[in-house]
Motif scaffolding. Structure first.
Motif, PDB file in Angstrom:
ATOM      1  N   MET A   1       0.087  76.559  -2.294  1.00 10.87           N
ATOM      2  CA  MET A   1      -1.304  76.252  -2.017  1.00 10.87           C
ATOM      3  C   MET A   1      -1.927  77.417  -1.249  1.00 10.87           C
ATOM      4  O   MET A   1      -1.263  78.144  -0.547  1.00 10.87           O
ATOM      5  CB  MET A   1      -1.425  74.974  -1.190  1.00 10.87           C
ATOM      6  N   SER A   2      -3.219  77.511  -1.358  1.00 10.59           N
ATOM      7  CA  SER A   2      -3.927  78.644  -0.772  1.00 10.59           C
ATOM      8  C   SER A   2      -4.187  78.467   0.718  1.00 10.59           C
ATOM      9  O   SER A   2      -4.102  77.361   1.262  1.00 10.59           O
ATOM     10  CB  SER A   2      -5.263  78.817  -1.485  1.00 10.59           C
ATOM     11  N   ARG A   3      -4.524  79.577   1.331  1.00  6.72           N
ATOM     12  CA  ARG A   3      -4.894  79.561   2.740  1.00  6.72           C
ATOM     13  C   ARG A   3      -6.127  78.685   2.943  1.00  6.72           C
ATOM     14  O   ARG A   3      -6.247  77.963   3.925  1.00  6.72           O
ATOM     15  CB  ARG A   3      -5.152  80.990   3.205  1.00  6.72           C
ATOM     16  N   ALA A   4      -7.051  78.728   1.991  1.00  9.33           N
ATOM     17  CA  ALA A   4      -8.271  77.921   2.081  1.00  9.33           C
ATOM     18  C   ALA A   4      -7.936  76.428   2.114  1.00  9.33           C
ATOM     19  O   ALA A   4      -8.564  75.662   2.857  1.00  9.33           O
ATOM     20  CB  ALA A   4      -9.206  78.231   0.913  1.00  9.33           C
ATOM     21  N   PHE A   5      -6.945  76.010   1.329  1.00  2.00           N
ATOM     22  CA  PHE A   5      -6.559  74.608   1.328  1.00  2.00           C
ATOM     23  C   PHE A   5      -5.963  74.226   2.677  1.00  2.00           C
ATOM     24  O   PHE A   5      -6.236  73.146   3.206  1.00  2.00           O
ATOM     25  CB  PHE A   5      -5.579  74.303   0.188  1.00  2.00           C
ATOM     26  N   ASP A  75       5.451  68.632  -3.383  1.00  2.65           N
ATOM     27  CA  ASP A  75       4.481  67.603  -3.771  1.00  2.65           C
ATOM     28  C   ASP A  75       3.628  67.108  -2.611  1.00  2.65           C
ATOM     29  O   ASP A  75       2.537  66.599  -2.811  1.00  2.65           O
ATOM     30  CB  ASP A  75       5.205  66.392  -4.377  1.00  2.65           C
ATOM     31  N   THR A  76       4.174  67.242  -1.409  1.00  2.00           N
ATOM     32  CA  THR A  76       3.522  66.709  -0.221  1.00  2.00           C
ATOM     33  C   THR A  76       3.712  67.663   0.952  1.00  2.00           C
ATOM     34  O   THR A  76       4.748  68.313   1.056  1.00  2.00           O
ATOM     35  CB  THR A  76       4.156  65.372   0.211  1.00  2.00           C
ATOM     36  N   ASP A  99      -1.092  64.632   0.030  1.00  2.00           N
ATOM     37  CA  ASP A  99      -0.663  64.511  -1.357  1.00  2.00           C
ATOM     38  C   ASP A  99      -1.310  65.651  -2.138  1.00  2.00           C
ATOM     39  O   ASP A  99      -2.529  65.667  -2.334  1.00  2.00           O
ATOM     40  CB  ASP A  99      -1.095  63.149  -1.913  1.00  2.00           C
ATOM     41  N   LEU A 100      -0.491  66.608  -2.573  1.00  2.00           N
ATOM     42  CA  LEU A 100      -1.021  67.804  -3.214  1.00  2.00           C
ATOM     43  C   LEU A 100      -1.644  67.511  -4.577  1.00  2.00           C
ATOM     44  O   LEU A 100      -2.716  68.031  -4.893  1.00  2.00           O
ATOM     45  CB  LEU A 100       0.064  68.870  -3.329  1.00  2.00           C
ATOM     46  N   ALA A 109      -8.824  67.702   0.383  1.00  2.00           N
ATOM     47  CA  ALA A 109      -7.538  67.328   0.969  1.00  2.00           C
ATOM     48  C   ALA A 109      -7.428  65.812   1.056  1.00  2.00           C
ATOM     49  O   ALA A 109      -8.280  65.156   1.660  1.00  2.00           O
ATOM     50  CB  ALA A 109      -7.385  67.951   2.351  1.00  2.00           C
ATOM     51  N   VAL A 110      -6.387  65.253   0.440  1.00  2.10           N
ATOM     52  CA  VAL A 110      -6.123  63.817   0.527  1.00  2.10           C
ATOM     53  C   VAL A 110      -5.053  63.633   1.596  1.00  2.10           C
ATOM     54  O   VAL A 110      -3.868  63.859   1.367  1.00  2.10           O
ATOM     55  CB  VAL A 110      -5.679  63.229  -0.826  1.00  2.10           C
ATOM     56  N   VAL A 111      -5.515  63.253   2.780  1.00  4.32           N
ATOM     57  CA  VAL A 111      -4.682  63.148   3.976  1.00  4.32           C
ATOM     58  C   VAL A 111      -4.487  61.674   4.306  1.00  4.32           C
ATOM     59  O   VAL A 111      -5.452  60.919   4.351  1.00  4.32           O
ATOM     60  CB  VAL A 111      -5.351  63.871   5.162  1.00  4.32           C
TER      61      VAL A 111
END
Length: 119
Positions: A1-5, A75-76, A99-100, A109-111
């Motif tokens: 995943m990116s730094r932005a994410f 995945d997470t 959850d990626l 972002a689903v946190v």
């Protein structure tokens, strides 16, 4: 995943810290409306924190990378945002999973908060 994410995730976690710092339990519950973390659960979890500390820092130092931890999985992600308490103990915080696949699908972002409390 990116730094932005990663920044998106950190911002999502810190938003919860800000809401908790100001006792906005209903707004906290609305962040994850389908979770077990309703307004009463947040209030109860934070009552224990308030017995130890008067406030949660929300200034620039509270957002620092030393208070945000990520364990990246395929995945997470498991994340923890530590509270900037007035004593500098840094032993309380919010733990969550990210959850990626769901995040990719949602475009954000689903946190999901898994715990609020001391380490």
């Amino acid at each position: 995943m990116s730094r932005a994410f990663r920044v998106l995730v950190r911002n999502a976690m810190f938003r919860r810290v800000e809401l908790a710092a100001f006792g906005r339990w209903t707004e906290l519950a609305a962040v994850e409306p389908d979770s077990e973390w309703d307004a009463v659960a947040w209030m109860d979890a934070m009552a224990a924190y308030r017995e130890e500390y008067d406030e949660i820092g929300t200034g620039p130092g509270s957002r620092g990378p030393e208070l945000f931890m990520v364990t990246e999985g395929p995945d997470t992600w498991t994340v923890r945002q530590t509270f900037d308490d007035p004593e500098g103990d840094r032993d309380w915080g919010i733990s969550a999973t990210v959850d990626l696949a769901a995040s990719d699908e949602a475009g954000e972002a689903v946190v999901t908060v898994t715990a609020v409390g001391p380490l």
